[in-house]
Design an enzyme around this catalytic site. Structure first.
Site, short mmCIF file in Angstrom:
data_model
loop_
_atom_site.label_atom_id
_atom_site.label_comp_id
_atom_site.label_asym_id
_atom_site.label_seq_id
_atom_site.Cartn_x
_atom_site.Cartn_y
_atom_site.Cartn_z
N THR A 247 0.86 -1.18 0.00
CA THR A 247 0.00 0.00 0.00
C THR A 247 0.90 1.23 0.00
OG1 THR A 247 -0.05 0.40 2.37
CG2 THR A 247 -1.56 -1.26 1.50
N CYS A 248 0.31 2.42 -0.01
CA CYS A 248 1.16 3.61 -0.03
C CYS A 248 1.94 3.77 1.27
CB CYS A 248 0.35 4.86 -0.34
SG CYS A 248 -1.13 5.01 0.64
N SER B 105 -1.59 1.31 11.36
CA SER B 105 -1.74 2.33 10.32
C SER B 105 -1.35 3.71 10.83
CB SER B 105 -3.20 2.39 9.85
OG SER B 105 -3.59 1.17 9.30
N GLU C 280 -8.42 3.46 10.65
CA GLU C 280 -8.80 3.70 9.26
C GLU C 280 -9.37 2.44 8.64
OE1 GLU C 280 -6.98 2.66 6.27
OE2 GLU C 280 -4.95 2.26 6.93
N GLN D 169 -7.49 -3.54 1.57
CA GLN D 169 -6.21 -3.72 0.87
C GLN D 169 -5.60 -5.08 1.21
OE1 GLN D 169 -4.58 -0.14 2.51
NE2 GLN D 169 -4.67 0.94 0.56
N GLY E 279 -8.47 32.56 2.60
CA GLY E 279 -7.05 32.46 2.92
C GLY E 279 -6.47 31.19 2.35
N ALA E 280 -5.50 30.64 3.06
CA ALA E 280 -4.84 29.43 2.57
C ALA E 280 -4.15 28.76 3.74
CB ALA E 280 -3.81 29.79 1.50
N GLU F 211 -2.00 24.82 4.96
CA GLU F 211 -2.10 23.36 4.83
C GLU F 211 -3.36 22.80 5.45
OE1 GLU F 211 1.83 21.60 5.60
OE2 GLU F 211 0.70 19.77 6.05
N MET F 212 -3.64 23.26 6.69
CA MET F 212 -4.79 22.71 7.41
C MET F 212 -6.09 23.05 6.70
SD MET F 212 -5.48 23.05 11.47
CE MET F 212 -4.18 22.15 12.22
#
Lengths: 268, 419
Positions: B49-50, B109, B114, B120, B189-190, B192-193
């Site tokens: 998996t990733c 995980s 999750e 998977q 605005g901007a 990451e969160m």
């Protein structure tokens, strides 16, 4: 006795519903639904037995009226849980009301004397059924409204806990409070109309301004008023919920209060 | 016969390394077939998996098996063997079983609880089974893994509580609006969160996303990334008339949305519910706004309060889950022991019987015209000796088996008797 079994199963349904709040196990949801369904079956059987025993529809005393009211709320709760998403908590909230009504009905006297033949027409049961079911739906709107106000208060105060997770979304609660009325009101209309037809059959006139008749009209107008508020004036959410709660208090009065305060042919 | 797990995950390897070693569903059968072509390896399965690449192997010779797997990983992933070794973990027997169960139950995980990993893992099993590289041990192992994962999901609250700010935001939005399809999100605005939350909301079903920023070009760029549209900053109040959810994350140091303005706006929209998520520091939305009817305002502290509450619940659930896993591991180890026990005892008896037959033959050939009776006596004696010798060891082994620790002893037995 079947009634005691019914109460037991209502309690069971309520417990399963609350337990689901903590362990989101689908089996608990199913157990809750099955319990309330079984309880309704028991109540229905009792109603049929009474019908057999008394040879007429058992609604001529407060005892049985309250009994059937509880039944109507239970049936409505089951339908709501199936038709609306994530509403198993409705059973958790309506069960206490149902149980209280049932227990109250146990302690009331069911007078079997003075069974006038006036009740012995086929329109009578229909009138009763429409009216009681409409009241059951109004009770569900009341329950949803209480749930709505609770949920909204907690969310606004940012108190996130097991109850807020258990209760469905505000959107659904508001929708429920409204939709139950859209079915309840027509049913009440039919109930009033069939009542008038029955009165005519038995007393020769459609309307006699009997206290119960008058109050049912008041209830009818009240619900028309808040539905109008919703549709035309955009009453939603908290406002609508409060309105629904007030109207239901009127229903309770017209059901019980009238019997004790006024005397008319509707009183038991 | 040993059960091995060899692999790396998000805890031991960087994303670059994991990317190189991430195998597709098309590549895996090729690798599996190559692994199984080695006589030392009887069963194999690959989970890719990733966040992890793991090999589940059943092998007689564990050192050779590890060597083979490292070779394969190095070759197919284009990674130097030594570099690879420092990121790999290897588990044997009981630890291997525990690891497999934990992975399938999402306890290993990145986000415990999750739901993807089980699917998977099932897929990985399906591919291996389809290519006939699994046998009785992996078959049973994986089925028990799925079972315990399901039990954990059903009986604990492990998947229930969201622990990231974004997932909590979505959960709250759902509590207000019900289904999020058709809902309109405004991103101010901007950051990451904020972007993460916007993405989460989009995944949860919101349809419209509008990005608003002091610098229009920034808004356009962000909107393109998130597949929404951008508007000028002075459009703010217009947008507030229609929006359902507002994600606020700007570097402004004053209130961009005030109580007075909001009172008017809410009135104009007939108090249609509005959900504000203010993750700016300092806050951009005046706190008093939360008192207006129809407004739900959560700032970063409120959201963190929910996530830390949830984290405690998840820790409780994880502890419960570990108990379930412990139980299942014991059951599996018992079974494994049983599996190895019988053939070992049979091999042991066979070996001793072969020795006995050999010695008996030799003894008879040395005797001068032995009678039937004499042969019988020799036969009975040799048999008696063997049985008495083997009686205690076998009884002891069966006793130890009950405690679940028998595999080590069986391996020792096989070693010293060379069976």
């Amino acid at each position: 006795m079947l009634n005691v079994l019914a109460v037991i199963f209502y309690i069971l349904a309520m417990l399963m519903s609350v337990w689901y709040a903590f362990y989101k196990d689908t089996r608990l949801k199913i157990a809750s639904l099955i319990s309330i369904f079984v309880a309704v079956i028991f109540q229905t059987i009792t109603i049929f037995m009474l019908y057999e025993e008394l040879a007429i529809f058992p609604i001529f005393s407060l005892k049985y009226a309250v009994f059937m009211f509880a039944w109507a709320i239970a049936v409505g709760s089951i339908l709501v849980s199936i038709l609306f998403r994530e509403t198993i908590s409705v059973i958790g909230f309506s069960s206490p009301l149902i149980i209280v009504l049932l227990v109250v009905s146990f302690f009331l006297k069911g007078s079997t004397k003075e069974l006038s033949p006036i009740f012995n027409t086929d329109i009578f049961p229909i009138h009763v059924l429409f009216s009681i079911i409409s009241y059951g739906l109004f009770a569900l709107s009341f329950v949803s409204s209480i749930m709505y106000i609770s949920q909204e208060t907690w969310l606004k105060r940012k108190r996130i806990m097991w109850v807020t997770r258990w209760l469905p979304s505000l959107f659904i609660l508001d929708d429920l409070a409204y939709k139950t009325l859209t079915i309840g009101l027509p049913l009440l209309t039919l109930g009033i109309i069939t009542g008038a037809l029955w009165a005519n059959r038995v007393y020769g006139s459609y309307w006699n301004w009997d206290p119960k008749e008058t109050w049912s009209l008041i209830v009818w107008f009240s619900y028309i008023f808040i539905l109008h508020g919703r549709i035309s004036l955009g009453w939603k959410g908290k406002k609508f919920a409060f309105a629904s709660i007030c109207c239901f208090l009127l229903v309770v009065f017209s059901f019980i209060g009238v019997n004790f305060i006024f005397k008319g042919y509707h009183s038991f | 016969m040993k059960l091995l797990v060899i692999g790396l995950n998000h805890k031991t390897a960087s994303v670059e390394l994991r990317e190189k070693l991430s195998f597709t569903d098309e590549q895996i059968p090729v690798l599996l077939k190559e692994i199984i072509s080695f006589p030392e390896i009887t069963e194999s399965l690959i989970l890719s998996t990733c966040n992890r690449v793991e090999f589940y192997i059943v092998s007689e010779d564990t050192e050779k098996a590890i060597d083979i797997i490292k070779g394969i990983m190095s070759r197919y992933g284009g990674v130097d063997r030594d570099e690879l070794s420092s990121h790999l973990y290897v588990y044997f027997d009981r630890d291997a079983v525990t690891h497999v169960f934990r992975v399938a139950s999402s306890l290993d995980s990145m986000v415990i609880g999750e739901a993807q990993i089980l699917g998977q893992t099932k897929n990985a099993y399906r591919i291996a089974a389809y290519n006939s590289t699994t046998g009785p041990i992996l078959n049973r192992l994986m089925h028990r893994a799925f079972r315990v994962a399901k039990r954990i999901r059903t009986f604990t609250t492990i998947g229930l509580y969201n622990v990231s700010v974004s997932s909590v935001a979505v959960e709250l939005a759902k509590k207000i609006f019900g289904r999020l399809t058709g809902r309109y999100v405004l991103l101010m605005g901007a950051g990451e969160m904020a972007e993460d939350a916007a993405r989460y909301l989009k995944d949860a079903g919101t349809t419209k996303l509008i990005v608003l920023s002091r610098t229009f070009s920034h808004a356009v760029e962000l909107a393109e990334r998130l597949k929404g549209s951008a508007v000028e900053f002075d459009e703010l109040y217009n947008q507030l008339l229609d929006v359902d959810i507002v994600l606020c994350s700007t570097s402004a140091d004053h209130y961009l949305i005030t109580y007075d303005k909001m009172t008017r706006i809410m009135k104009a929209r007939q108090h249609k519910p509005l959900f504000f998520i203010d993750i700016s520091v300092p806050r951009n939305i005046e706190p008093a706004v939360s008192t207006i009817e129809g407004v739900f305002l959560f700032d970063i502290d409120d959201l963190k309060g929910v996530t830390s509450q949830n984290l405690k619940e998840r820790e409780k659930a994880t502890a419960e889950a570990s108990h379930f896993i412990e139980e299942e591991v014991n059951i599996f180890m018992n079974w494994l022991g049983e599996l190895a026990l019988v053939p070992t005892i049979v091999s042991l008896r066979q070996k001793f019987e072969a020795i006995r037959q050999q010695e008996l033959k030799e003894a008879i050939s040395k005797l001068d015209k032995p009678t039937e009776k004499e042969i019988e006596i020799l036969d009975a004696m040799s048999k008696g000796i063997i049985n008495k010798i083997l009686h205690e060891p076998i009884t002891e082994i069966k006793k130890v088996h009950k405690s679940g620790e028998v595999l080590k002893d069986i391996n020792l037995l096989k070693k010293i008797f060379k069976i």
